[in-house]
Design a protein around this motif. Structure first.
Motif, mmCIF file in Angstrom:
data_model
loop_
_atom_site.group_PDB
_atom_site.id
_atom_site.type_symbol
_atom_site.label_atom_id
_atom_site.label_comp_id
_atom_site.label_asym_id
_atom_site.label_seq_id
_atom_site.Cartn_x
_atom_site.Cartn_y
_atom_site.Cartn_z
ATOM 1 N N LEU A 22 2.149 -0.447 -7.440
ATOM 2 C CA LEU A 22 2.685 -1.707 -7.948
ATOM 3 C C LEU A 22 4.086 -1.974 -7.410
ATOM 4 O O LEU A 22 4.435 -3.110 -7.066
ATOM 5 C CB LEU A 22 2.696 -1.685 -9.479
ATOM 6 N N LEU A 23 4.892 -0.924 -7.329
ATOM 7 C CA LEU A 23 6.243 -1.064 -6.797
ATOM 8 C C LEU A 23 6.210 -1.407 -5.318
ATOM 9 O O LEU A 23 6.934 -2.298 -4.852
ATOM 10 C CB LEU A 23 7.026 0.232 -7.039
ATOM 11 N N SER A 24 5.345 -0.712 -4.566
ATOM 12 C CA SER A 24 5.184 -1.020 -3.141
ATOM 13 C C SER A 24 4.757 -2.471 -2.955
ATOM 14 O O SER A 24 5.337 -3.222 -2.163
ATOM 15 C CB SER A 24 4.139 -0.098 -2.502
ATOM 16 N N GLY A 25 3.719 -2.869 -3.684
ATOM 17 C CA GLY A 25 3.170 -4.210 -3.519
ATOM 18 C C GLY A 25 4.146 -5.309 -3.870
ATOM 19 O O GLY A 25 4.228 -6.335 -3.178
ATOM 20 N N THR A 40 -0.107 -13.972 -2.320
ATOM 21 C CA THR A 40 -0.722 -13.796 -3.628
ATOM 22 C C THR A 40 -0.762 -12.306 -3.941
ATOM 23 O O THR A 40 -1.229 -11.512 -3.112
ATOM 24 C CB THR A 40 -2.159 -14.349 -3.660
ATOM 25 N N LEU A 41 -0.253 -11.922 -5.104
ATOM 26 C CA LEU A 41 -0.304 -10.528 -5.536
ATOM 27 C C LEU A 41 -1.559 -10.307 -6.376
ATOM 28 O O LEU A 41 -1.823 -11.065 -7.306
ATOM 29 C CB LEU A 41 0.931 -10.161 -6.358
ATOM 30 N N LEU A 42 -2.337 -9.283 -6.045
ATOM 31 C CA LEU A 42 -3.546 -8.965 -6.794
ATOM 32 C C LEU A 42 -3.507 -7.522 -7.268
ATOM 33 O O LEU A 42 -3.418 -6.598 -6.465
ATOM 34 C CB LEU A 42 -4.796 -9.150 -5.907
ATOM 35 N N ASP A 43 -3.557 -7.329 -8.573
ATOM 36 C CA ASP A 43 -3.683 -5.996 -9.165
ATOM 37 C C ASP A 43 -5.180 -5.676 -9.198
ATOM 38 O O ASP A 43 -5.950 -6.338 -9.894
ATOM 39 C CB ASP A 43 -3.090 -6.006 -10.573
ATOM 40 N N MET A 44 -5.599 -4.688 -8.445
ATOM 41 C CA MET A 44 -7.020 -4.421 -8.274
ATOM 42 C C MET A 44 -7.681 -3.968 -9.570
ATOM 43 O O MET A 44 -7.188 -3.074 -10.260
ATOM 44 C CB MET A 44 -7.258 -3.364 -7.192
ATOM 45 N N ASP A 45 -8.827 -4.594 -9.872
ATOM 46 C CA ASP A 45 -9.668 -4.156 -10.983
ATOM 47 C C ASP A 45 -11.109 -4.175 -10.504
ATOM 48 O O ASP A 45 -11.379 -4.315 -9.309
ATOM 49 C CB ASP A 45 -9.460 -5.027 -12.224
ATOM 50 N N VAL A 60 -5.414 -9.273 4.099
ATOM 51 C CA VAL A 60 -5.028 -8.512 2.908
ATOM 52 C C VAL A 60 -4.044 -7.432 3.322
ATOM 53 O O VAL A 60 -4.320 -6.673 4.266
ATOM 54 C CB VAL A 60 -6.251 -7.872 2.223
ATOM 55 N N PHE A 61 -2.905 -7.384 2.665
ATOM 56 C CA PHE A 61 -1.968 -6.272 2.853
ATOM 57 C C PHE A 61 -2.352 -5.211 1.831
ATOM 58 O O PHE A 61 -2.196 -5.398 0.633
ATOM 59 C CB PHE A 61 -0.522 -6.711 2.645
ATOM 60 N N ASN A 62 -2.880 -4.085 2.315
ATOM 61 C CA ASN A 62 -3.335 -3.019 1.435
ATOM 62 C C ASN A 62 -2.139 -2.166 1.008
ATOM 63 O O ASN A 62 -1.660 -1.330 1.760
ATOM 64 C CB ASN A 62 -4.386 -2.159 2.141
ATOM 65 N N ALA A 63 -1.670 -2.396 -0.215
ATOM 66 C CA ALA A 63 -0.553 -1.621 -0.754
ATOM 67 C C ALA A 63 -1.035 -0.633 -1.815
ATOM 68 O O ALA A 63 -0.245 -0.163 -2.639
ATOM 69 C CB ALA A 63 0.508 -2.551 -1.345
ATOM 70 N N LEU A 64 -2.324 -0.310 -1.797
ATOM 71 C CA LEU A 64 -2.876 0.656 -2.737
ATOM 72 C C LEU A 64 -2.553 2.079 -2.298
ATOM 73 O O LEU A 64 -2.450 2.356 -1.106
ATOM 74 C CB LEU A 64 -4.396 0.486 -2.840
ATOM 75 N N THR A 278 8.052 1.583 -1.085
ATOM 76 C CA THR A 278 9.042 1.423 -2.146
ATOM 77 C C THR A 278 10.458 1.544 -1.562
ATOM 78 O O THR A 278 10.619 1.913 -0.382
ATOM 79 C CB THR A 278 8.862 2.507 -3.231
ATOM 80 N N PRO A 279 11.496 1.273 -2.371
ATOM 81 C CA PRO A 279 12.874 1.436 -1.863
ATOM 82 C C PRO A 279 13.191 2.865 -1.424
ATOM 83 O O PRO A 279 14.132 3.074 -0.656
ATOM 84 C CB PRO A 279 13.722 1.028 -3.063
ATOM 85 N N LEU A 280 12.446 3.872 -1.909
ATOM 86 C CA LEU A 280 12.696 5.260 -1.520
ATOM 87 C C LEU A 280 11.747 5.738 -0.425
ATOM 88 O O LEU A 280 11.792 6.903 -0.043
ATOM 89 C CB LEU A 280 12.545 6.179 -2.744
ATOM 90 N N SER A 281 10.892 4.859 0.078
ATOM 91 C CA SER A 281 9.836 5.281 0.995
ATOM 92 C C SER A 281 10.363 5.552 2.400
ATOM 93 O O SER A 281 11.379 5.010 2.842
ATOM 94 C CB SER A 281 8.729 4.231 1.049
#
Length: 326
Positions: A22-25, A40-45, A60-64, A278-281
Motif C-alpha cells: 500500500l505504501l509503495s502503491g 487509478t489506485l486499486l487495492d486488490m481483492d 497496470v503498475f504492479n505494486a503488489l 517506498t521511501p526506504l526502498s
C-alpha cells in the motif's frame, strides 16, 4: 484528460506484505500523476478481474508484494485478459519467488548460491538438516519474511522444539541454507543495466522484515564501500540472473559477501521481481545515484511496459501469420 495514458496502480492484496505494498502503491500513484498520467489506485481483492475490466487501463503498475502479486498468479490473470503490466511476467515471477527453483535455474550457469535443502518442519524437530550455523526460510516468501538463523547456541545445540517461535510454526516446508557470514549487499537491475551496489548495515545484525521497512533500523551505504572487483562481480551476477530468469522492468538481487574470502565469498541469496517503491526502498535509492529521480523512475517502468508487446498482441500476430500461411 483524454490524451493521458491511464495507469492503474495495483496494490495491497492479502499477503503478509500488504502494508508495504500500500505504501509503495501510494507513492507510485503520486509520482505518476506528477509525470502526467491519469492514475487509478486499486487495492486488490477477489473481484480484481472485474475491477480491471471496468477500469480499462492502458497499463497496470504492479505494486503488489508477496503472493499472489509476485508469484505469477496476477500476471497470468492479466495475460489472459490481454492487459499490459509492469515488472516481470508469469514465468519469471513463478520461478523467482520459489527459492529452490531459482537455485536450479541459476547455479548451472555459475551463479554461486548457498548450499540448500528443502525440509519438512517435522524433520527439524528430529535433527538439524545442515551443520550449524544455517538459515531457515520459507520457500515461497519475500522480504525476509519468516527467516531464522540457527546458530550453535540455539536451544543449547539441541534440535528445534515445536513450541519455539520461528517460521516452522507457519510453514510446512522450509529451505535450509548454509549461513554465509559477512556483509549484506544488494543490486538493482532495470532493463539491461545493473544500477549500483548498496551495502545494508542493520542495527540488530540481521536485515529482516522490520529492518527493511522501519526508518532508522538500517544504514544504507550507496555506492557500497567495497573493492571494485566485488562491486563489478555483484552487478554482473545480478544482471545475468535477471536475464536468465527472464525478468523485465526492475528487479533486485540480494547477496551475502564474506569479505575474508574475497571474490569466492560472494553469494547470491535471491532475486526479487517486485522490489519495493517506498521511501526506504533500494531501487529508487540506486536510481537516484544515476541521476534518475523517483518520478522519472516510475515513468521509465511504465514506458518500458507499454513498449513491451502483450501476450494477446503476440497471440493475435501468431494467428494472423498462421492464417496467411494457410
Amino acid at each position: 484528460m483524454t490524451g493521458k495514458k491511464h495507469v492503474v496502480v495495483l496494490m495491497g492484496g492479502w499477503s503478509s506484505e500488504r502494508e508495504i505494498s500500500l505504501l509503495s502503491g501510494t507513492n507510485v500513484g503520486k509520482a505518476l500523476e506528477t509525470a502526467g498520467y491519469r492514475v487509478t489506485l486499486l487495492d486488490m481483492d477477489r473481484d480484481i478481474a472485474f475491477k480491471l475490466q471496468e477500469a480499462k487501463p492502458d497499463v497496470v503498475f504492479n505494486a503488489l508484494h508477496g503472493t499472489p502479486g509476485e508469484d505469477g498468479s496476477i500476471q497470468g490473470l492479466m495475460d489472459l485478459m490481454g492487459i499490459c503490466y509492469t515488472h516481470s511476467g508469469l514465468t519469471a515471477s513463478a520461478i523467482a519467488i520459489d527459492k529452490e527453483l531459482t537455485k536450479k535455474i541459476l547455479t548451472p550457469d555459475h551463479i554461486p548460491m548457498p548450499t540448500g535443502v528443502v525440509v519438512s518442519r517435522e524433520s527439524l524437530y528430529q535433527k538439524d538438516p545442515l551443520p550449524r550455523p544455517y538459515v531457515l526460510k520459507p520457500v515461497n516468501e519475500g522480504s525476509s519474511v519468516g527467516v531464522a538463523i540457527i546458530d550453535k547456541d540455539f536451544n543449547d545445540g539441541q534440535p528445534i522444539r515445536k513450541d519455539q517461535k520461528g517460521p516452522w510454526q507457519n510453514f510446512k516446508t522450509l529451505l535450509a541454507e548454509s549461513f554465509i557470514k559477512g556483509r549484506e549487499l544488494t543490486v538493482a537491475v532495470m532493463g539491461d543495466k545493473a544500477l549500483a551496489v548498496t551495502e545494508l548495515c542493520p542495527n540488530n545484525g540481521f536485515y529482516d522484515y522490520q529492518a527493511k521497512y522501519t526508518d532508522g533500523m538500517t544504514t544504507h551505504i550507496c555506492p557500497a564501500d567495497i573493492p571494485e572487483e566485488i562491486a563489478d562481480a555483484a552487478m554482473a551476477m545480478a544482471l545475468k540472473s535477471h536475464q536468465l530468469l527472464g525478468c523485465r522492468g526492475p528487479s533486485r538481487s540480494d547477496f551475502r559477501w564474506d569479505d575474508e574470502a574475497g571474490l569466492q565469498g560472494l553469494f547470491l541469496l535471491e532475486v526479487n521481481t517486485q522490489p519495493g517503491m517506498t521511501p526506504l526502498s533500494l531501487v529508487p535509492e540506486q536510481a537516484k545515484q544515476l541521476g534518475i529521480d523517483y518520478v522519472g523512475l516510475c515513468r521509465m517502468i511504465v514506458e518500458e511496459a507499454l513498449a513491451e508487446p502483450s501476450l494477446s498482441q503476440i497471440k493475435s500476430q501468431e494467428t494472423k501469420m498462421a492464417g496467411q500461411s494457410g
